[in-house]
Design an enzyme around this catalytic site. Structure first.
Site, PDB file in Angstrom:
ATOM      1  N   ASP A 157       5.847   4.479   5.179  1.00 46.91           N
ATOM      2  CA  ASP A 157       6.798   3.520   5.722  1.00 46.91           C
ATOM      3  C   ASP A 157       6.906   2.266   4.864  1.00 46.91           C
ATOM      4  OD1 ASP A 157       4.138   3.040   6.503  1.00 46.91           O
ATOM      5  OD2 ASP A 157       4.750   1.796   8.200  1.00 46.91           O
ATOM      6  N   HIS A 158       6.053   2.175   3.833  1.00 49.83           N
ATOM      7  CA  HIS A 158       6.105   1.018   2.943  1.00 49.83           C
ATOM      8  C   HIS A 158       6.588   1.363   1.542  1.00 49.83           C
ATOM      9  CE1 HIS A 158       3.997  -1.918   5.594  1.00 49.83           C
ATOM     10  NE2 HIS A 158       3.613  -0.791   6.163  1.00 49.83           N
ATOM     11  N   HIS A 213       0.857  -1.184   0.000  1.00 51.73           N
ATOM     12  CA  HIS A 213       0.000   0.000   0.000  1.00 51.73           C
ATOM     13  C   HIS A 213       0.894   1.235   0.000  1.00 51.73           C
ATOM     14  CE1 HIS A 213       0.969  -0.613   4.221  1.00 51.73           C
ATOM     15  NE2 HIS A 213       0.483   0.574   4.534  1.00 51.73           N
ATOM     16  N   HIS A 236       1.290   3.901   2.061  1.00 55.30           N
ATOM     17  CA  HIS A 236       1.770   4.641   3.223  1.00 55.30           C
ATOM     18  C   HIS A 236       3.291   4.759   3.173  1.00 55.30           C
ATOM     19  CE1 HIS A 236      -2.010   4.255   5.978  1.00 55.30           C
ATOM     20  NE2 HIS A 236      -1.955   5.425   5.372  1.00 55.30           N
ATOM     21  N   HIS A 294      -7.635  -1.523   5.533  1.00 53.27           N
ATOM     22  CA  HIS A 294      -6.703  -0.583   6.145  1.00 53.27           C
ATOM     23  C   HIS A 294      -7.213   0.823   5.862  1.00 53.27           C
ATOM     24  CE1 HIS A 294      -3.062   0.619   8.066  1.00 53.27           C
ATOM     25  NE2 HIS A 294      -2.501   1.131   6.990  1.00 53.27           N
ATOM     26  N   ASP A 309      -0.167  -4.154   6.501  1.00 52.74           N
ATOM     27  CA  ASP A 309      -1.126  -3.359   7.267  1.00 52.74           C
ATOM     28  C   ASP A 309      -2.576  -3.785   7.010  1.00 52.74           C
ATOM     29  OD1 ASP A 309       1.293  -2.198   7.659  1.00 52.74           O
ATOM     30  OD2 ASP A 309       0.545  -0.143   7.547  1.00 52.74           O
TER      31      ASP A 309
END
Length: 343
Positions: free
Chosen positions: A22-23, A18, A20, A162, A233
Site C-alpha cells: 500500500d506504500h 517501506h 509494503h 514495523h 507505519d
C-alpha cells in the site's frame, strides 16, 4: 492528483517509507503519469534517445527516488517487464536497514530465514534509469540516515519499528535571511534602489559621503526554517525522538483507536494516544494523524451514517494528550506549515 491540482510534472524527488504494497505498488503508475506530464527535449522519443548501451542519453529531467533496499529492484523489474517508456531519467537511492529492523515480524509471518527474497537489483537497467544510485548507510554517531540535501532543504531518516524495515523522514528547511528594515535605511539617507538589494544580501556598503553601512544594523534576525516529520507505519517511533524535536508539523500514523492498542501494536501500527504522546515528547507544534483504518469515516470524504464510527474518535483521543492542533489526514488535505513568529 489532477483533481487536487497537484502537478506530477513538477515532482523531482519521491520518498518511500517501506516496501509494503500500500506504500509502493502505485509507484510505477505514478512514474508513468509523471512521464505523460513531462515533455522531453525537442519532442525526442525514447526510441530516438537510446544509445548503443540501451540507455537514454538526452533527457533533461531526473527524478530521484529514495527508499529501503529492494525498491530499486521493484521499480526496475516493474518498468522493464511492462516495457514502460519514460520521458525522463530516474535514479533510486536505497537506505540500508540495520539488522534489528528485520526482527519485528508479526506473529505468524514467515521468518526471514524461511522467506528472504533477493532484494538486490540485478539485470539490465531500465532505459531511463540513471545508474544504480547511492546506498545510504546509518550514521552510527548521529543515529540517522543522511538522505539528501538541496540548497533549501535537508532530509534525514530514522528507524521505525514495523513488520518489515521502515523509515521515517524528517524534512528540515534552512533558515531565511531576516527582513530588511527599509524605513531605517531611508532614515539613514540611503536612496531606494540597488543599495537596498546589496545590503539585503549582507554586503557592507560605503555611501558617497564616506559612511560605511553594516548590513547587520538594517537586517532583522534570520527566520528559522520549518521542520516536518513523516512517520508512517510504526508501532514504536521513539528511535526518532531527537530527530523530531520541535517539529512544526508531525505527521504520524494512527491506524486504530486506543482501545485496540494491543492488536494494533501486534500488527506494527500505532494509535492516536501513541502518536500524541510522541508529539508531546518532541514538543511538536502540530500533529496530523494519517494511515487511518477504513472503518473510521471522515466527514469530508464520506457520507456518514448514524451507525458509522468517524475519525472524530481518533481526533479526540489525540487531543486528550496533545495540547497543540490536531488534524486527520485525508486524500487532498492541504495544510500550510506556518513559520514560527518572532519572539
Amino acid at each position: 492528483m489532477k483533481l487536487k491540482c497537484i502537478r506530477p510534472g513538477n515532482m523531482t524527488k519521491i520518498f518511500i517509507t517501506h516496501l509494503h504494497g500500500d506504500h509502493m505498488f502505485g509507484l510505477p503508475g505514478l512514474l508513468c503519469t509523471i512521464s505523460m506530464a513531462h515533455k522531453p527535449p525537442d519532442g525526442i522519443t525514447l526510441s530516438d534517445d537510446l544509445g548503443s548501451d540501451g540507455q537514454a542519453t538526452n533527457n533533461s529531467k531526473t527524478i530521484e527516488i529514495f527508499g529501503p533496499v529492494g525498491l530499486r529492484r521493484f521499480i526496475r523489474e516493474a518498468l522493464n517487464l511492462s516495457r514502460s517508456a519514460l520521458s525522463f531519467q530516474y535514479v533510486v537511492h536505497e537506505l540500508v536497514p540495520e539488522k534489528d529492523q528485520y526482527n519485528a515480524a508479526k506473529s505468524g509471518d514467515p521468518s526471514w530465514d524461511k522467506w528472504n527474497p533477493d532484494h538486490l537489483a540485478t539485470g539490465p537497467l531500465h532505459p531511463s534509469e540513471l545508474g544504480s544510485g547511492r546506498n545510504i548507510f546509518l550514521d552510527k554517531a548521529q543515529q540517522q540516515w543522511h538522505v539528501c540535501m538541496t540548497d533549501k532543504i535537508t532530509v534525514i531518516a530514522g528507524q521505525l519499528k514495523h513488520r518489515i524495515p521502515s523509515f521515517g523522514y524528517v524534512f528540515i528547511e534552512g533558515s531565511k535571511p531576516g527582513k530588511l528594515n527599509s524605513e531605517k535605511l531611508i532614515e539613514a539617507g540611503v536612496p531606494k534602489g540597488p543599495l537596498f538589494g546589496r545590503i539585503k544580501n549582507g554586503e557592507t556598503v560605503t555611501l558617497d559621503d564616506g559612511r560605511v553601512l553594516n548590513p547587520a544594523h538594517f537586517i532583522g534576525r534570520p527566520q528559522p526554517g520549518r521542520k516536518v516529520a513523516v512517520l508512517q507505519d510504526s508501532c514504536n517511533s521513539w528511535f526518532m525522538k531527537n530527530m523530531c524535536y520541535k517539529c512544526d508539523m508531525l505527521i504520524h500514523e494512527a491506524t486504530n483507536e486506543n482501545s485496540h492498542q494491543e492488536q494494533c501494536v501486534k500488527n506494527g501500527h500505532s494509535t492516536p494516544g501513541m502518536a500524541a504522546s510522541f508529539a508531546s515528547a518532541t514538543e511538536s507544534r502540530m500533529l496530523v494523524l494519517t494511515h487511518v483504518s477504513q472503518r473510521y469515516k471522515h466527514h469530508i470524504t464520506h457520507e456518514v451514517g448514524d451507525n458509522d464510527v468517524t475519525t472524530d474518535v481518533l481526533e479526540k483521543e489525540a487531543k486528550d494528550i496533545f495540547t497543540g492542533p490536531v488534524a486527520i489526514a485525508y486524500d487532498g488535505l492541504v495544510v500550510n506549515v506556518m513559520r514560527k513568529a518572532d519572539p
